[in-house]
Enzyme design. Sequence first.
Site, PDB file in Angstrom:
ATOM      1  N   ASN A  68       0.944  -1.221   0.040  1.00  0.00           N
ATOM      2  CA  ASN A  68       0.100  -0.049   0.082  1.00  0.00           C
ATOM      3  C   ASN A  68       0.815   1.044  -0.080  1.00  0.00           C
ATOM      4  OD1 ASN A  68      -2.594   1.264  -0.128  1.00  0.00           O
ATOM      5  ND2 ASN A  68      -2.362   1.605   2.129  1.00  0.00           N
ATOM      6  N   SER A  69       2.130   0.908  -0.685  1.00  0.00           N
ATOM      7  CA  SER A  69       2.928   2.421  -0.659  1.00  0.00           C
ATOM      8  C   SER A  69       3.822   2.427  -2.028  1.00  0.00           C
ATOM      9  CB  SER A  69       3.584   2.335   0.628  1.00  0.00           C
ATOM     10  OG  SER A  69       4.453   0.914   0.835  1.00  0.00           O
ATOM     11  N   ASP A 126       8.321  -8.815   3.530  1.00  0.00           N
ATOM     12  CA  ASP A 126       7.186  -8.994   4.490  1.00  0.00           C
ATOM     13  C   ASP A 126       7.082  -9.361   5.992  1.00  0.00           C
ATOM     14  OD1 ASP A 126       4.394 -10.472   5.320  1.00  0.00           O
ATOM     15  OD2 ASP A 126       4.000  -9.739   2.994  1.00  0.00           O
ATOM     16  N   LEU A 144      -2.594  -3.970   7.400  1.00  0.00           N
ATOM     17  CA  LEU A 144      -3.605  -3.547   6.735  1.00  0.00           C
ATOM     18  C   LEU A 144      -4.609  -2.588   7.415  1.00  0.00           C
ATOM     19  CD1 LEU A 144      -3.931  -6.974   4.836  1.00  0.00           C
ATOM     20  CD2 LEU A 144      -2.674  -5.135   4.096  1.00  0.00           C
ATOM     21  N   SER A 193      -5.052   1.903  17.737  1.00  0.00           N
ATOM     22  CA  SER A 193      -6.208   2.924  16.888  1.00  0.00           C
ATOM     23  C   SER A 193      -7.166   2.997  17.916  1.00  0.00           C
ATOM     24  CB  SER A 193      -6.686   2.065  15.637  1.00  0.00           C
ATOM     25  OG  SER A 193      -7.749   2.566  15.221  1.00  0.00           O
ATOM     26  N   TYR A 223     -10.924  -5.573  11.252  1.00  0.00           N
ATOM     27  CA  TYR A 223      -9.529  -4.477  11.372  1.00  0.00           C
ATOM     28  C   TYR A 223      -9.452  -4.156  12.916  1.00  0.00           C
ATOM     29  CZ  TYR A 223      -6.838  -0.242  11.532  1.00  0.00           C
ATOM     30  OH  TYR A 223      -5.899   0.534  12.072  1.00  0.00           O
ATOM     31  N   LYS A 270      -6.279  -5.117  15.770  1.00  0.00           N
ATOM     32  CA  LYS A 270      -5.728  -4.207  16.601  1.00  0.00           C
ATOM     33  C   LYS A 270      -5.865  -4.649  18.007  1.00  0.00           C
ATOM     34  CE  LYS A 270      -3.838  -1.770  13.613  1.00  0.00           C
ATOM     35  NZ  LYS A 270      -2.223  -1.699  13.355  1.00  0.00           N
ATOM     36  N   PHE A 282      -5.739   8.524  16.950  1.00  0.00           N
ATOM     37  CA  PHE A 282      -7.330   8.899  16.572  1.00  0.00           C
ATOM     38  C   PHE A 282      -7.044   9.219  15.155  1.00  0.00           C
ATOM     39  CE2 PHE A 282      -9.618   8.710  20.329  1.00  0.00           C
ATOM     40  CZ  PHE A 282      -8.793   8.392  21.181  1.00  0.00           C
ATOM     41  N   ASN A 283      -7.584  10.090  14.428  1.00  0.00           N
ATOM     42  CA  ASN A 283      -7.478  10.333  13.084  1.00  0.00           C
ATOM     43  C   ASN A 283      -6.416  10.962  12.502  1.00  0.00           C
ATOM     44  OD1 ASN A 283     -10.385   9.664  14.012  1.00  0.00           O
ATOM     45  ND2 ASN A 283     -10.855   9.616  11.788  1.00  0.00           N
ATOM     46  N   VAL A 326     -21.027  13.136   2.558  1.00  0.00           N
ATOM     47  CA  VAL A 326     -21.164  13.493   3.756  1.00  0.00           C
ATOM     48  C   VAL A 326     -22.190  12.553   4.506  1.00  0.00           C
ATOM     49  CG1 VAL A 326     -21.755  15.220   5.648  1.00  0.00           C
ATOM     50  CG2 VAL A 326     -20.644  15.856   3.326  1.00  0.00           C
TER      51      VAL A 326
HETATM   52  P1  NAD Z   1      -0.347   2.731   5.341  1.00  0.00           P
HETATM   53  O1  NAD Z   1      -0.926   1.575   4.383  1.00  0.00           O
HETATM   54  O2  NAD Z   1       0.180   3.627   4.319  1.00  0.00           O
HETATM   55  O3  NAD Z   1       1.158   1.946   5.800  1.00  0.00           O
HETATM   56  C1  NAD Z   1       1.166   0.606   6.058  1.00  0.00           C
HETATM   57  C2  NAD Z   1       2.496   0.029   5.341  1.00  0.00           C
HETATM   58  O4  NAD Z   1       2.683  -1.293   5.832  1.00  0.00           O
HETATM   59  C3  NAD Z   1       2.310   0.098   4.038  1.00  0.00           C
HETATM   60  O5  NAD Z   1       3.539   0.775   3.360  1.00  0.00           O
HETATM   61  C4  NAD Z   1       2.374  -1.036   3.629  1.00  0.00           C
HETATM   62  O6  NAD Z   1       2.825  -1.479   2.278  1.00  0.00           O
HETATM   63  C5  NAD Z   1       3.094  -2.029   4.733  1.00  0.00           C
HETATM   64  N1  NAD Z   1       2.541  -3.469   4.657  1.00  0.00           N
HETATM   65  C6  NAD Z   1       1.469  -3.810   4.873  1.00  0.00           C
HETATM   66  N2  NAD Z   1       1.384  -5.243   5.085  1.00  0.00           N
HETATM   67  C7  NAD Z   1       2.795  -5.603   5.234  1.00  0.00           C
HETATM   68  C8  NAD Z   1       3.389  -6.712   5.400  1.00  0.00           C
HETATM   69  N3  NAD Z   1       2.890  -7.879   5.533  1.00  0.00           N
HETATM   70  N4  NAD Z   1       4.805  -6.706   5.413  1.00  0.00           N
HETATM   71  C9  NAD Z   1       5.522  -5.367   5.248  1.00  0.00           C
HETATM   72  N5  NAD Z   1       4.729  -4.335   5.030  1.00  0.00           N
HETATM   73  C10 NAD Z   1       3.394  -4.253   4.891  1.00  0.00           C
HETATM   74  O7  NAD Z   1      -1.066   2.891   6.600  1.00  0.00           O
HETATM   75  P2  NAD Z   1      -0.760   3.814   7.678  1.00  0.00           P
HETATM   76  O8  NAD Z   1      -1.900   4.799   7.802  1.00  0.00           O
HETATM   77  O9  NAD Z   1       0.507   4.685   7.464  1.00  0.00           O
HETATM   78  O10 NAD Z   1      -1.041   3.012   8.859  1.00  0.00           O
HETATM   79  C11 NAD Z   1       0.219   2.613   9.619  1.00  0.00           C
HETATM   80  C12 NAD Z   1      -0.241   1.940  10.965  1.00  0.00           C
HETATM   81  O11 NAD Z   1      -1.015   2.737  11.747  1.00  0.00           O
HETATM   82  C13 NAD Z   1      -1.096   0.701  10.672  1.00  0.00           C
HETATM   83  O12 NAD Z   1      -0.677  -0.378  11.292  1.00  0.00           O
HETATM   84  C14 NAD Z   1      -2.484   1.262  10.503  1.00  0.00           C
HETATM   85  O13 NAD Z   1      -3.303  -0.013  11.098  1.00  0.00           O
HETATM   86  C15 NAD Z   1      -2.227   2.055  12.022  1.00  0.00           C
HETATM   87  N6  NAD Z   1      -3.435   3.048  12.101  1.00  0.00           N
HETATM   88  C16 NAD Z   1      -3.541   3.837  11.083  1.00  0.00           C
HETATM   89  C17 NAD Z   1      -4.591   4.809  11.127  1.00  0.00           C
HETATM   90  C18 NAD Z   1      -4.838   5.762   9.933  1.00  0.00           C
HETATM   91  O14 NAD Z   1      -6.041   6.417   9.941  1.00  0.00           O
HETATM   92  N7  NAD Z   1      -4.003   6.016   9.013  1.00  0.00           N
HETATM   93  C19 NAD Z   1      -5.313   5.000  12.424  1.00  0.00           C
HETATM   94  C20 NAD Z   1      -5.099   4.051  13.527  1.00  0.00           C
HETATM   95  C21 NAD Z   1      -4.146   3.033  13.445  1.00  0.00           C
HETATM   96  N1  UDP Z   2     -16.851  10.450   6.266  1.00  0.00           N
HETATM   97  C1  UDP Z   2     -17.703  11.271   5.559  1.00  0.00           C
HETATM   98  N2  UDP Z   2     -17.210  11.028   3.988  1.00  0.00           N
HETATM   99  C2  UDP Z   2     -16.488  10.411   3.577  1.00  0.00           C
HETATM  100  C3  UDP Z   2     -15.560   9.585   4.425  1.00  0.00           C
HETATM  101  C4  UDP Z   2     -15.721   9.967   6.001  1.00  0.00           C
HETATM  102  O1  UDP Z   2     -18.693  11.889   5.805  1.00  0.00           O
HETATM  103  O2  UDP Z   2     -16.151  10.138   2.204  1.00  0.00           O
HETATM  104  C5  UDP Z   2     -17.113  10.833   7.669  1.00  0.00           C
HETATM  105  C6  UDP Z   2     -17.561   9.559   8.428  1.00  0.00           C
HETATM  106  O3  UDP Z   2     -18.724   9.289   8.457  1.00  0.00           O
HETATM  107  C7  UDP Z   2     -16.749   9.877   9.825  1.00  0.00           C
HETATM  108  C8  UDP Z   2     -15.815  10.916   9.525  1.00  0.00           C
HETATM  109  O4  UDP Z   2     -15.829  11.552   8.041  1.00  0.00           O
HETATM  110  O5  UDP Z   2     -17.823  10.766  10.479  1.00  0.00           O
HETATM  111  C9  UDP Z   2     -14.327  10.344   9.477  1.00  0.00           C
HETATM  112  O6  UDP Z   2     -14.124   8.807   8.795  1.00  0.00           O
HETATM  113  P1  UDP Z   2     -13.122   8.476   8.379  1.00  0.00           P
HETATM  114  O7  UDP Z   2     -13.172   7.262   7.412  1.00  0.00           O
HETATM  115  O8  UDP Z   2     -11.798   9.458   7.869  1.00  0.00           O
HETATM  116  O9  UDP Z   2     -12.307   7.919   9.703  1.00  0.00           O
HETATM  117  P2  UDP Z   2     -12.818   6.968  10.705  1.00  0.00           P
HETATM  118  O10 UDP Z   2     -13.261   7.780  12.025  1.00  0.00           O
HETATM  119  O11 UDP Z   2     -13.982   6.334  10.425  1.00  0.00           O
HETATM  120  O12 UDP Z   2     -11.813   6.122  11.032  1.00  0.00           O
END
Ligand code: NAD
Ligand code: UDP
Length: 356
Positions: A34-35, A57, A82, A123, A148, A152, A177-178, A216
């Site tokens: 995913n990158s 991996d 993921l 998360s 998901y 976690k 958080f977000n 929205v």
């Molecule tokens: P992202 O998808 O951009 O980054 C995750 C990275 O992990 C990617 O580069 C992907 O290629 C790599 N990856 C996935 N599976 C792999 C594997 N099996 N082996 C090696 N590499 C692998 O996501 P992100 O937003 O940077 O999130 C990073 C972490 O934070 C994740 O664990 C995610 O669950 C957690 N998180 C993210 C959010 C968010 O909103 N972005 C919120 C809470 C928690």
């Molecule tokens: N949301 C929205 N439109 C979109 C995506 C998200 O209105 O296309 C709203 C969603 O209902 C939530 C907030 O935006 O209230 C944040 O959603 P997001 O998917 O970014 O993060 P989440 O808190 O669900 O992990």
Amino acid sequence: MILVTGGAGYIGAHAALALLEAGEDVVILDNLCNSSREAIPRIEQLGGRRVEWVAGDIRNRALLDQLFVRYPIDAVMHFAGLKAVGESVRQPLRYYDTNVGGSINLCQAMAYAGVFTLVFSSSATVYGDCSCMPINESTQCGQPTNPYGQSKLMTEQMLASLGSADERWRIGVLRYFNPVGAHPSGLLGESPRAAPNNLVPYLLKVASGQLPALPVFGGDYPTPDGTGVRDYIHVVDLAEGHVNTLQYLRQHAGLRAWNLGTGLGYSVLELVAAFERVSGVSLPLDRRERRPGDVAQCWADPTRAFEELGWVAQRDLDTMMRDAWRWQQANPMGYEETARPVPSTASLAAQAQGAG
Ligand code: NAD
Ligand code: UDP
């Protein structure tokens, strides 16, 4: 040296840069599912230093063992995983395999190598559907409602058992958080391979004309304007929280969880207004029904991170939107792939044998 799994991804790349800026050496492990590898030279450019990186991996135990032999790793930041909620409902085994199985594999390799310091990306989804805001680390409201979130929570539980069983472990569980925004340079940002589901990546595609309107979801939540309220946190603040956590873990054994959020909640419409204000772009909105599984509101009590880590989010919503828009304008299609040699598993094995 710090092993950053998932370090080519959105949050991992910002954390890798923050580590370089704090004087740490970094080796990234990422399978690029995913990158893009293009993130790596940009981290190096911003950090002013070389980053080691390996395409592979976290579920590959032999590769992990080679990494720990090859590099003088003393701590791991574990971002790889993921993260798409809807996909996790359709493909639960993939999510449990990567997020839980991958984390178990990583911990086994760490213990084998004698490395016991770990920062884990968790998360706010582990809190389930809470009605009492803000959420602190002891809040117990229920269970995550999708694979998901379950993955976690299960990983957190696995890590807690590990911390209890062996006092050598030093584990920081960070509940994000977000995360939104991008590096202010416009060089690092979120570049998902699939169509965006989250609010800000979707909004950026609408603002740049790649999608027609921003959905929205829900206008009847018990919130001031009826739309969902979240605690949006700038990804650079989040990354800096990881460096503070590492410093804490170097002083303290055991397992500890911290919320990383701002402590402020903004509605979808407030976020849209902030984006329009800083970008000058007007966003067409498409009012829809509630999205299944969404909670009405969610924001953090970040007091523990402030008191124990000395960390507090610095960047406001306007800054998050401004930096996100700069990233989008500079990289309309995300990272461009460039031809760059990838160290293969075979060459790494050869290096590791040479080193061993
Ligand atoms: P992202 O998808 O951009 O980054 C995750 C990275 O992990 C990617 O580069 C992907 O290629 C790599 N990856 C996935 N599976 C792999 C594997 N099996 N082996 C090696 N590499 C692998 O996501 P992100 O937003 O940077 O999130 C990073 C972490 O934070 C994740 O664990 C995610 O669950 C957690 N998180 C993210 C959010 C968010 O909103 N972005 C919120 C809470 C928690
Ligand atoms: N949301 C929205 N439109 C979109 C995506 C998200 O209105 O296309 C709203 C969603 O209902 C939530 C907030 O935006 O209230 C944040 O959603 P997001 O998917 O970014 O993060 P989440 O808190 O669900 O992990």
